[in-house]
Design an enzyme around this catalytic site. Structure first.
Site, mmCIF file in Angstrom:
data_model
loop_
_atom_site.group_PDB
_atom_site.id
_atom_site.type_symbol
_atom_site.label_atom_id
_atom_site.label_comp_id
_atom_site.label_asym_id
_atom_site.label_seq_id
_atom_site.Cartn_x
_atom_site.Cartn_y
_atom_site.Cartn_z
ATOM 1 N N HIS A 152 -71.084 -85.593 12.271
ATOM 2 C CA HIS A 152 -71.591 -84.788 11.379
ATOM 3 C C HIS A 152 -71.708 -83.405 11.680
ATOM 4 O O HIS A 152 -72.024 -82.436 10.846
ATOM 5 C CB HIS A 152 -72.959 -85.213 11.085
ATOM 6 C CG HIS A 152 -73.524 -85.151 9.881
ATOM 7 N ND1 HIS A 152 -73.238 -84.129 8.853
ATOM 8 C CD2 HIS A 152 -74.418 -85.657 9.123
ATOM 9 C CE1 HIS A 152 -73.810 -84.002 7.656
ATOM 10 N NE2 HIS A 152 -74.794 -85.281 7.664
ATOM 11 N N ARG A 153 -71.322 -82.873 12.728
ATOM 12 C CA ARG A 153 -71.096 -81.443 13.048
ATOM 13 C C ARG A 153 -69.849 -80.968 12.414
ATOM 14 O O ARG A 153 -69.880 -79.488 12.213
ATOM 15 C CB ARG A 153 -71.031 -81.188 14.556
ATOM 16 C CG ARG A 153 -72.165 -81.490 15.265
ATOM 17 C CD ARG A 153 -72.018 -81.340 16.964
ATOM 18 N NE ARG A 153 -71.104 -82.296 17.273
ATOM 19 C CZ ARG A 153 -70.639 -82.421 18.377
ATOM 20 N NH1 ARG A 153 -71.029 -81.771 19.452
ATOM 21 N NH2 ARG A 153 -69.639 -83.241 18.934
#
Lengths: 468, 419
Positions: free
Chosen positions: B392-393
């Site tokens: 998700h980064r």
């Protein structure tokens, strides 16, 4: 009707909570069953009893001075005028409260409150029923005098409220209950000329206080009462036309005596069970107390409870302190908490008894090590100059740090003097702090500093035997 | 995080009496600290704390009769025990002024019976601090018992509290980064409960385990799920195997489709490097290969330039080497994206762990014949569940859903791979 914050009960806890919340910007409705604010404390408790105790003190002091060159004619109490004066005191305070409520925009509703849900109560007043919806509530419903099931109903059998009405001065008065309320009323009725007998079930008067503090009061009362019976109880009351035949059972056996009046002062019962709290989901325990956490929250997060209804000690100054915590938490101050280390207790008897924090009795029972500093008032110039040498100031210290843990005072004005000890405990002051604080001379307040010096070993007003 | 503690299974006992309560609200307890003591007609039983934390509220009193499942108290679990945060979580009781709506009203906590309030001071051990300072400490959530005052006789000053807070803030900064303060691993003597056998982990398991653990903790994983209609693709695969005499697995097609999806969604063919994203212009696809000694991930190099038959042959050859323990390190390096297929075994879906420094991994479960509504009737279609775990980064949910749609479209109509 709809409000943000509903406060149930207009006593010291209730009106303080309402006023504090209003000052924090909340819309507040205050419901009380009485027409006038002030609750038991102002209407039928602390304040009227203090007015009558003042009258008693004036009478007693006049009598005491008759032996020392000030002979007055014997006092002739005019009960009507005395009552009017007492009522004027109450009126002035309750009117003041009504005006404070108005100025703050607090809506006052009179009637009896019952919960109908977690966000609604119904108030039954003289003008019918009214529903009030609320976002949050503070229960400050107080307590009432406890009645004993075996005691019949009779106009000559009264509780503290009846005693304060001062309807008449009985010839022979039996006071059942040797606690603070019973003995304050004994002080009033003795001064007004009644012959008083006190019956207490425990083995000492004012059981919460240390025995050595109670001793001067007991001695003083013993001289003036017909009898003080400790470890005794009333087992039957038979009203007759000529009087009340009351059976008393004690260490010396049982006997039946006739009295003109019986005052039942065996304690107070919380009003937690009278509110239909279950409809809101609020837990009430078997004795009628409402359990709360350190932020005065009940088991229902948006409903708070304070004062007599949450537990002992049932004291107005505890209620007002809790009231501010509840009002602040309810208004979003998550850091407010009941964090007072001590709550002082005062019996406004003659002599007064006051204590705060640790008592010697509790230290002994719990094995807490203490150091003690005692100053007998017989060595106080001020005490002697008011003609009262039976008093005593006793301070209890932590033997290692010297920090003040508790204090007990007996003597005139003990109730005023105890506040210094309460402050010292809250501030973490030790014996040296108290001893090195200059107290004005000659005052009774000096006795606090001298008791501290008795502990530190610097006292010169007495020859204290050196501690090993 | 609050944890309701209830009476554990103490046998067929419904009315054990509580004879001791050893904690009060606000107390900090360590794991296995005794909370309450029960007494049945047979024995006394101690109920220990299942985890470290702070007692929030107690819902029983001495003398209460309790049985299995009775709520005892609410524990606020501490996040780290060994180095418990010095700044206590005082916000737990925070209550915003607008109260919950009527519908949401529920007894939240059952507080302890009213404490005997007049009996607070017992010894000189209480912090030497004035009421105003105690309030100040509460506002900051500081436990005054942990501060040594610098004033006369140890009196705690405002500056002492401020200094304590400053120190607490500075401390984690000094050891910035991987300071996960976790509970110690539970020590259990399993032999106490039955016969056991001790077996050392294989070398591969030790290495892959350490990598997986790091990846699972460090990468903020999210997994999306979708379904691919592989009816036509599987029919094609069967036909190819028949006519070409080859052994083409679904994996080869998935790898090829993944390459096409990566081309359409370049952020998935990437690695994170500090504040930069490294976008790769090559397509090396790893695939999870099961071996008797554990899991390995060999890599098909330049999968974009290879045909299905080549990829199928290469996955078979690399898998054989892996099973024999003969894979060279180079065979497992340079991957851009990993496919983990459990289709040959079973399952309806799973959440694979990303193979760092890649940013996504595709999981394929077993394809099954399912009725699919075509608008007028149910048609039997072969449906393969797929899952995509992503970092998700680097990636967000919309992009991940888009990637899976692309992939499923490709698998449903494999001709599109060549477009």
């Amino acid at each position: 009707m709809k409000t943000e914050l509903l406060v149930i009960g207009g006593g010291p806890g209730g009106y303080t909570a309402a006023f504090r919340a209003a000052d924090l910007g909340r819309k507040v409705v205050l419901v009380d069953k009485r027409e006038r604010l002030g609750g038991v404390c102002l209407n039928v408790g602390c304040i009227p009893s203090k007015a009558l105790l003042h009258a008693a003190r004036v009478i007693e002091e006049a009598r005491e001075m008759s032996a020392h060159g000030l002979a007055f004619a014997e006092v002739k109490p005019d009960l009507d005028k005395l009552r009017d004066w007492k009522q004027a005191t109450i009126d002035r305070l309750t009117m003041g409260l009504a005006s404070l409520a108005r100025q703050r925009g607090v809506t006052v509703v009179s009637g009896t409150a019952q919960f109908t849900g977690a966000h609604e109560i119904v108030v039954a007043g003289t003008d019918g029923e009214r529903r009030i919806a609320f976002d949050q509530a503070i229960i400050a419903a107080g307590s009432e005098p406890m009645a004993l099931p075996f005691i019949p109903t009779d106009p000559r059998i009264i509780d503290s409220t009846g005693a304060l009405e001062l309807a008449r001065i009985p010839e022979r008065l039996l006071i059942l209950g040797g606690g603070i309320i019973g003995l304050e009323m004994a002080t009033v009725y003795l001064a007004l000329g009644a012959r008083v007998t006190v019956v207490e079930a425990m083995d000492q008067l004012i059981p919460g206080a240390d025995r050595d503090l109670v001793a001067p009061l007991h001695k003083h009362l013993r001289k003036r009462c017909e009898a003080i019976l400790v470890g005794a109880k009333v087992t039957a009351v038979e009203p007759r036309e000529e009087g009340l035949d009351i059976r008393i059972e004690g260490a010396e056996g049982a006997r039946t005596e006739r009295f003109d009046m019986l005052l039942v002062a065996v304690g107070r019962r919380p009003n937690g069970a009278r509110l239909g709290a279950a409809a809101a989901g609020v837990k009430v325990d078997a004795s009628g107390f409402i359990p709360v956490d350190g932020q005065m929250r009940t088991n229902i997060a948006h409903i708070f409870a304070i004062g007599d209804v949450v537990g002992q000690p049932m004291l107005a100054h505890k209620a007002t302190h809790e009231a501010k915590v509840a009002a602040e938490v309810a208004s979003g101050d998550e850091h407010a908490r009941f964090d007072a280390r001590v709550i002082p207790s005062v019996a406004y008897t003659d002599p007064e008894i006051a204590w705060v924090g640790l008592t010697e009795g509790r230290a002994k029972a719990e094995g807490i090590a203490i150091g003690k500093g005692v100053f007998p008032w017989a060595a106080s110039g001020r005490a002697l100059s008011i003609g009262r040498d039976e008093g005593m100031t006793k301070l209890l210290f932590d033997p290692n740090t010297g920090r003040l843990l508790g204090a007990g005072i007996v003597g005139p004005n003990a109730g005023e003097l105890i506040a210094e000890a309460a402050l010292a405990i809250e501030m973490g002051a030790d014996a040296t702090d108290l001893a090195l604080t200059i107290h004005p001379h000659p005052t009774l307040s000096e006795t606090v500093a001298m008791a501290a010096e008795a502990f530190t070993g610097t006292l010169t007003d007495l020859l204290v035997p050196k501690r090993a | 995080m609050t944890l309701p503690i209830t009476v554990p299974d103490i046998g067929d006992v419904k009315d054990a009496a509580i004879i001791e309560i050893l904690v009060k609200p606000g107390d900090d307890v360590a794991i296995d600290d005794i909370l309450i003591v029960l007494e049945t007609d047979k024995a006394t039983l101690e109920v220990p704390a299942p985890s470290a934390g702070r007692v929030h509220s107690i819902s029983v009193a001495i003398g209460d009769k309790v049985g299995f499942g009775t709520a005892i108290l609410i524990l606020e679990e501490s996040t780290g025990a060994a180095s418990a945060p010095i700044v206590a979580a005082s916000s737990s009781q925070a209550a915003p002024p607008p109260p919950p709506a009527p519908a949401a009203i529920e007894p939240i906590t059952v507080p302890a019976p009213p404490p005997p309030m007049a009996q607070t001071p017992a010894t000189g051990l209480q912090p030497h601090a004035s009421p105003s300072l105690r309030r100040f400490a509460r506002e900051l959530g500081v436990d005054l018992t942990r501060i040594t005052g610098t004033g006369p006789k140890g009196r705690i000053s405002r500056e002492d509290v401020q200094g304590f807070i400053k120190q607490a803030i500075d401390r984690p900064a000094a050891s910035a980064g991987e300071g996960l303060s976790l509970l110690p691993w539970p020590q259990v003597d399993f032999a106490k409960f039955g016969p056991i056998e001790r077996q050392p982990l294989s070398r591969i398991k030790k290495i892959s385990g350490a990598n997986l653990a790091r990846n699972a903790i460090v990468i903020p994983h999210v997994t999306n799920f979708d379904e691919a209609d592989v009816t036509a693709l599987d029919a094609f695969r069967v036909e190819v195997n028949k006519t070409q005499g080859a052994k083409v697995t679904m994996l080869a097609f998935i790898i090829k489709a993944a390459v096409a999806a990566l081309k359409a969604h370049p952020n998935f063919n990437a690695s994170l490097d500090g504040d930069d994203l490294i976008l790769k212009r090559y397509f090396h696809i790893g695939f999870a290969a099961d071996t008797p000694n554990g899991l390995v991930v060999p890599v098909i190099r330049d999968a974009d330039s290879k045909g299905i038959l080549d990829i199928a042959a290469e996955t078979a050859a690399l898998s054989a080497l892996a099973r024999d323990g003969k894979l060279k390190p180079a065979d497992m390096q340079g991957g851009c994206f990993t496919v983990s297929s459990l289709g040959g075994i079973g399952g309806t879906g799973f959440t694979p762990i990303i193979n760092a420094p890649e940013v996504a991994i595709l999981g394929a479960a077993r394809a099954q014949m399912k009725p699919v509504w075509d608008g007028s009737a149910f048609q039997p279609r072969l449906i393969m569940p797929v899952s995509l775990s992503w970092d998700h980064r680097v990636i967000d949910g919309a992009a991940a859903a888009g990637f899976l749609v692309t992939l499923c479209t490709l698998l449903a109509d494999f001709r599109r791979v060549s477009l």
